[in-house]
Design a protein around this motif. Structure first.
Motif, PDB file in Angstrom:
ATOM      1  N   TYR A 156       0.834  -1.207   0.000  1.00 44.60           N
ATOM      2  CA  TYR A 156       0.000   0.000   0.000  1.00 44.60           C
ATOM      3  C   TYR A 156       0.869   1.257   0.000  1.00 44.60           C
ATOM      4  CZ  TYR A 156      -3.480   3.399   1.639  1.00 44.60           C
ATOM      5  OH  TYR A 156      -4.300   4.498   1.773  1.00 44.60           O
ATOM      6  N   CYS A 157       1.914   1.242   0.809  1.00 41.03           N
ATOM      7  CA  CYS A 157       2.806   2.412   0.872  1.00 41.03           C
ATOM      8  C   CYS A 157       3.593   2.579  -0.424  1.00 41.03           C
ATOM      9  CB  CYS A 157       3.734   2.309   2.073  1.00 41.03           C
ATOM     10  SG  CYS A 157       2.876   2.664   3.629  1.00 41.03           S
ATOM     11  N   LEU A 216       1.246   4.285  -2.706  1.00 43.78           N
ATOM     12  CA  LEU A 216       1.172   5.701  -2.354  1.00 43.78           C
ATOM     13  C   LEU A 216       2.403   6.461  -2.834  1.00 43.78           C
ATOM     14  CD1 LEU A 216      -0.322   5.645   1.265  1.00 43.78           C
ATOM     15  CD2 LEU A 216      -1.507   5.994  -0.907  1.00 43.78           C
ATOM     16  N   TRP A 263      -2.875  16.673  -1.834  1.00 43.24           N
ATOM     17  CA  TRP A 263      -2.875  15.212  -1.864  1.00 43.24           C
ATOM     18  C   TRP A 263      -1.478  14.650  -1.599  1.00 43.24           C
ATOM     19  CZ3 TRP A 263      -6.339  11.319  -1.862  1.00 43.24           C
ATOM     20  CH2 TRP A 263      -7.674  11.661  -1.994  1.00 43.24           C
ATOM     21  N   LEU A 315      -0.711  12.097   1.445  1.00 46.59           N
ATOM     22  CA  LEU A 315      -0.218  10.761   1.111  1.00 46.59           C
ATOM     23  C   LEU A 315       1.186  10.551   1.674  1.00 46.59           C
ATOM     24  CD1 LEU A 315      -1.478  10.333  -2.574  1.00 46.59           C
ATOM     25  CD2 LEU A 315      -2.537   9.497  -0.462  1.00 46.59           C
ATOM     26  N   SER A 353      -8.703  13.975   0.462  1.00 43.62           N
ATOM     27  CA  SER A 353      -7.340  13.691   0.923  1.00 43.62           C
ATOM     28  C   SER A 353      -7.312  13.514   2.442  1.00 43.62           C
ATOM     29  CB  SER A 353      -6.393  14.819   0.506  1.00 43.62           C
ATOM     30  OG  SER A 353      -6.803  16.054   1.067  1.00 43.62           O
ATOM     31  N   SER A 413      -6.375   5.780   6.669  1.00 44.91           N
ATOM     32  CA  SER A 413      -5.116   5.025   6.595  1.00 44.91           C
ATOM     33  C   SER A 413      -4.320   5.161   7.883  1.00 44.91           C
ATOM     34  CB  SER A 413      -4.277   5.519   5.415  1.00 44.91           C
ATOM     35  OG  SER A 413      -4.966   5.328   4.203  1.00 44.91           O
TER      36      SER A 413
END
Length: 194
Positions: free
Chosen positions: A8-9, A12, A54, A58, A131, A138
């Motif tokens: 997931y990271c 991102l 964003w 993130l 965002s 998360s």
């Protein structure tokens, strides 16, 4: 679970790189078009501003996962194991509460602005507040995972202090250790104090 979070990271990080590239093209292209051709990209400023927001949120998710946010360990690093664990749990609970507040506020703002069109692009202004929703959700999951690891004893004592040393601090400690070794290696005269 760790592989899922790492994946997931990485996703991102890819999105951050893409958004930064789009921002560079939009801003640089707009400057060149304005000064060179007396024209411009009309959506450049608005889209760049939204992408910047964003990228910030993130990046904060990735930094949270890597424990790269600023902090100080002056007190916590000197506590016994129980004190470190208590401070970690208290900090995680406070961060979880703040993530909840951010999620709630961002969701409210997204709902309020769902039908509000941005002036240049005409996109829904809820995109901007999305965002905060993505970050808070998360971050909440990452914090819950770390809290679970702390409460179940899966963290070592070193991991209880979730602050990374700065490079300068590491260099200073290495230099101090080297000076101490050199001092210990030097011969002393009989009347000299150690």
């Amino acid at each position: 679970m760790a592989r899922l979070i790492d994946g997931y990271c990485r996703l991102l990080e890819g999105l951050i790189a893409l958004f930064l590239a789009i921002m560079v093209v939009l801003v640089f292209g707009n400057v060149v078009l304005r000064y060179g051709f007396n024209s411009g990209i009309t959506v450049s400023e608005e889209v760049s501003r939204w992408l910047f927001v964003w990228v910030t949120f993130l990046g904060a998710i990735v930094a949270l996962k890597e424990h790269a946010h600023l902090g100080t360990d002056m007190l916590v690093s000197r506590l016994p194991l129980f004190g470190k664990k208590a401070c970690l749990v208290a900090g995680q609970l406070l961060m979880l509460f703040i993530a909840w507040l951010l999620l709630d506020g961002s969701l409210d703002q997204a709902r309020i602005n769902w039908d509000v069109a941005a002036p240049v692009t005409g996109m829904s202004s809820a995109v901007l507040y999305g965002s905060g929703v993505v970050f808070a959700a998360s971050a909440g999951l990452l914090i819950l995972r770390e809290l679970w690891r702390a409460l179940t004893g899966q963290l070592s004592e070193a991991e209880m202090v979730m602050v990374k040393e700065s490079e300068e601090q590491g260099e200073l400690e290495a230099l101090q250790a080297e000076l101490a070794r050199q001092e210990a290696a030097q011969p002393r005269s009989p009347g000299e104090r150690p």
